[in-house]
Design an enzyme around this catalytic site. Structure first.
Site, PDB file in Angstrom:
ATOM      1  CD  GLU A 163      40.483   6.535  27.125  1.00  0.00           C
ATOM      2  OE1 GLU A 163      40.336   7.780  26.772  1.00  0.00           O
ATOM      3  OE2 GLU A 163      41.540   5.946  26.931  1.00  0.00           O
ATOM      4  CD  GLU A 357      42.599   3.410  23.869  1.00  0.00           C
ATOM      5  OE1 GLU A 357      43.208   4.190  24.096  1.00  0.00           O
ATOM      6  OE2 GLU A 357      41.407   3.348  23.141  1.00  0.00           O
TER       7      GLU A 357
END
Ligand code: FCB
Length: 455
Positions: A163, A357
């Site tokens: 991220e 995720e």
């Protein structure tokens, strides 16, 4: 069942969120220790000094993973355990820890998925300018080279960055995460470019050392969900997904800015136009490095938002119903995001997708009988995985799913107030308890996903 026979059924964690032992084993300081020590930055003034004490309890944790029957485990390496100052001499104790963890996983037939960077930048590098320093590209390349050389015989799956939108955006635009700065757009775009270059360099060096490696990348996105199956609404959602956000403070939350360079070898034209005056020099040879071929495209997806056509070839957001379903942290429950996200991403980038995720926080506690009941987590995962299965049925190439998270852990600026795990952690005693969802996941994995279609 649309999932492949070799579908990866995993769980994920990250170093700072679970390891603890922040001052042990020769580990160097990271930007997160510094950030947590600043008043008001983290809820309750909490920090990851001890976290889940995974550094000392990894054997027990791998045992729990084996009980859950997961086939792969995604964890990150703390750069400052390997290189306490970010560069220079290797800390052998750090290597030994991850090497032992990898051995423990392999013994249980669990495939290790190593993330090189999940936000815990060595503090010494931050003091040298962090990602703004052009040398950050070679710092990261060297760190990646060490990991590939030392672990590459046993580890075959690598993720470069987790991220980037967060550690650049939350870390340097809003200041909500470490290092907690608010920088100019110019500085932020410079950092973002260095991160992408660092990614490409890492891919190159891992490939050299570990020719049979599978290498990926794990950005995140909130997914626009078309309000109907009308092609106009679907097209509107697709446009929204890859559009460039230039709103204040939101401008780093882009899919295309972070993924087009890696997968298509160019920055999106709209972004070049919108951000023109703040962009660093982008050389053609940079784009070549950034777009080193990768093997899978990871994506962390938690939620989405409804979108429809505006009737003029554009898109508009649609308000949510009052009282819409949301998780403890406040994120909307939108299983369709695990259908539309992978579908749109696969259409554009044509790379096998791994959900690196997905999960939710619940306010779980231990019942009188010692069990931890988390029916909401089971329902959430069931719905999201059904949506993902549907995407696979519709032709999206999906290699795996990693639930966030293996265990409750330090949720960054929210400290220990949020529980994302399938394993409950008592932070006082460090006792672990498998929640109901862990047993549910075990059964699902045992059925190789078939239970999704039977219920
Ligand atoms: C993601 C992060 C992960 C965790 C989850 C809840 O943004 O990658 O570390 O905090 O959210």
């Amino acid at each position: 069942m649309a999932f492949k026979e070799k579908f990866l059924w995993g769980t994920a964690t990250s170093s700072y969120q679970i390891e603890g032992a922040a001052y042990e084993g020769g580990r160097g300081k990271t930007v997160w220790e510094d950030f947590c020590s600043r008043p008001g930055k983290v809820l309750g003034g909490q920090n990851g000094d001890r976290a889940c004490d995974h550094y000392h309890r990894y054997k027990e944790d791998v045992e729990l993973m084996a009980q859950m029957g997961i086939t792969s485990y995604r964890f990150s390496i703390a750069w400052s355990r390997i290189l306490p100052d970010g560069t220079g001499a290797v800390n052998e104790e750090g290597i030994a820890f991850y090497s032992d963890l990898v051995d423990a996983l392999l013994k249980k037939n669990i495939i290790p998925f190593v993330t090189l960077f999940h936000w815990d930048l060595p503090y010494a590098l931050y003091k040298k300018g962090g990602w703004q320093n052009p040398d950050s590209v070679t710092w990261f390349r060297e760190y990646a080279r060490i990991i590939a050389s030392r672990l590459g015989e046993r580890v075959k799956h690598f993720i470069t960055f987790n991220e980037p939108q967060c550690f650049i955006g939350l870390g340097h635009v809003t200041g909500e995460h470490a290092p907690g700065n608010k920088m100019s757009k110019k500085a932020v775009f410079e950092m973002a470019h260095h991160v992408l270059l660092a990614h490409g360099n890492a891919v190159e060096v891992i490939r050299e050392r570990v020719p049979d490696a599978k290498i990926g990348y794990a950005p995140t996105s909130a997914v626009p969900i078309p309000v109907s199956n009308n092609p106009k609404d679907i097209d509107a959602a697709r446009k929204a997904y890859f559009s460039i956000s230039s709103e204040d403070d939101n401008y780093m939350w882009n899919v295309s800015w972070w993924s087009d360079p890696v997968l298509l070898g160019r920055y999106p034209e709209e972004g070049i136009r919108v951000f023109a005056k703040d962009l660093p020099e982008i050389r053609p040879e940079d784009m070549k490095i950034i777009s080193q071929p990768i093997d899978f495209y990871g994506q962390n997806i938690y939620h989405g938002y409804p979108v429809r056509s505006d009737g003029n070839g554009g898109w508009e957001m649609v308000g949510r119903n009052e009282g819409y379903a949301r998780t403890a942290i406040g994120w909307p429950v939108t299983p369709e995001s695990l259908y539309w996200g992978p579908r749109f991403l696969y259409e554009r980038y044509k790379k096998p997708i791994i959900i690196t995720e997905n999960g939710l926080s619940c306010h779980d506690w231990v019942s009188l009988d010692g069990k931890v009941r988390d029916p909401n987590r089971i329902d959430f995962m069931d719905r999201y995985l059904k949506a993902l299965n549907l995407a696979a049925k519709d032709g999206v190439d999906i290699d795996g799913y990693f639930a966030w998270s293996m265990m409750d852990n330090f949720e960054w600026a929210k400290g220990y107030f949020e529980r994302f795990g399938m394993v409950y952690v008592n932070y006082e005693t460090q006792e672990r308890i498998l929640k109901d969802s862990a047993y549910w996941y075990r059964d699902l994995i045992q059925s190789r996903g078939r239970l999704l279609e039977e219920t």
